[in-house]
Design an enzyme around this catalytic site. Structure first.
Site, PDB file in Angstrom:
ATOM      1  N   VAL A 134       0.905  -1.148   0.000  1.00 50.25           N
ATOM      2  CA  VAL A 134       0.000   0.000   0.000  1.00 50.25           C
ATOM      3  C   VAL A 134       0.947   1.201   0.000  1.00 50.25           C
ATOM      4  CG1 VAL A 134      -1.831   1.230   1.240  1.00 50.25           C
ATOM      5  CG2 VAL A 134      -1.785  -1.283   1.239  1.00 50.25           C
ATOM      6  N   PRO A 135       1.186   1.785  -1.179  1.00 46.67           N
ATOM      7  CA  PRO A 135       2.347   2.654  -1.399  1.00 46.67           C
ATOM      8  C   PRO A 135       2.253   4.071  -0.823  1.00 46.67           C
ATOM      9  CG  PRO A 135       1.050   2.537  -3.394  1.00 46.67           C
ATOM     10  CD  PRO A 135       0.407   1.606  -2.410  1.00 46.67           C
ATOM     11  N   CYS A 136       2.307   4.170   0.490  1.00 47.27           N
ATOM     12  CA  CYS A 136       2.274   5.482   1.134  1.00 47.27           C
ATOM     13  C   CYS A 136       3.523   6.301   0.805  1.00 47.27           C
ATOM     14  CB  CYS A 136       2.078   5.339   2.633  1.00 47.27           C
ATOM     15  SG  CYS A 136       3.235   4.235   3.449  1.00 47.27           S
ATOM     16  N   HIS A 137       4.575   5.653   0.323  1.00 47.48           N
ATOM     17  CA  HIS A 137       5.791   6.383  -0.062  1.00 47.48           C
ATOM     18  C   HIS A 137       5.548   7.254  -1.292  1.00 47.48           C
ATOM     19  CE1 HIS A 137       5.944   2.596  -2.358  1.00 47.48           C
ATOM     20  NE2 HIS A 137       6.584   3.287  -3.286  1.00 47.48           N
ATOM     21  N   ARG A 138       4.444   7.055  -2.002  1.00 47.18           N
ATOM     22  CA  ARG A 138       4.153   7.817  -3.215  1.00 47.18           C
ATOM     23  C   ARG A 138       3.419   9.128  -2.935  1.00 47.18           C
ATOM     24  NH1 ARG A 138       2.047   2.548  -6.549  1.00 47.18           N
ATOM     25  NH2 ARG A 138       4.061   1.462  -6.606  1.00 47.18           N
TER      26      ARG A 138
END
Length: 163
Positions: A128-132
């Site tokens: 779940v790409p919270c780094h984006r």
């Protein structure tokens, strides 16, 4: 501790990752020294079986062969948090969105701060790409795994990473 929880630890280019499953379904992916990382004793017994698909997908992701994860997830959070995490999964590989753009997508343009708080409590990093998610001016802002890891993940997805 839930008797249905299990965990394993795998290696990655970003350090060890702890995978946690609840009832055989991935519910956590935590980095070392991660903010909001639950206590180790809540991860359940060590096991390998529930994590085969997640491990294979993460290995393919880190090899640059996978851009969209399909492993089943069990996201524990409030309805608002789950809505934010659903929006995170819609951000394409190699791209970023701002907190404001996510708030707009949720139909609540004034909720940038709340989006940021929910983003920070994402229990399944990378998949779940919270780094984006970046600041309104495109700058890197908080990341539970640390800003260095966030920059490295973004560089990796943009094809500019140096491992």
């Amino acid at each position: 501790m839930s008797p249905t929880k299990q965990h394993t630890v795998i290696d990655s280019p970003y350090g060890p990752l702890t995978l946690v499953a609840d009832g055989g379904v991935l519910c956590g992916l935590y980095m070392t020294d991660q903010r909001h990382r639950p206590a180790e004793e809540t991860f359940g017994a060590h096991a390998e079986a529930p994590f085969v698909e997640a491990e294979e997908e993460l290995e393919a992701y880190f090899a640059g062969e996978l851009k969209d994860f399909s492993v089943q997830l069990r996201l524990h959070g409030t309805p608002f948090q789950r809505g934010v995490w659903d929006q995170l999964r819609k951000i394409p590989y190699g791209e970023t969105r701002t907190y404001g753009e996510l708030a707009d997508a949720l139909g609540n343009p004034g909720a940038s701060r709340a989006v940021g708080l929910a983003n920070g409590k994402n229990p399944i990093g990378i998949i779940v790409p919270c780094h984006r998610v970046v600041g309104a001016d495109g700058s890197l802002t908080g990341y539970g795994g640390g800003l260095d890891r966030k920059q490295r993940l973004l560089d990796f997805e943009r094809g500019t990473a140096l491992f």
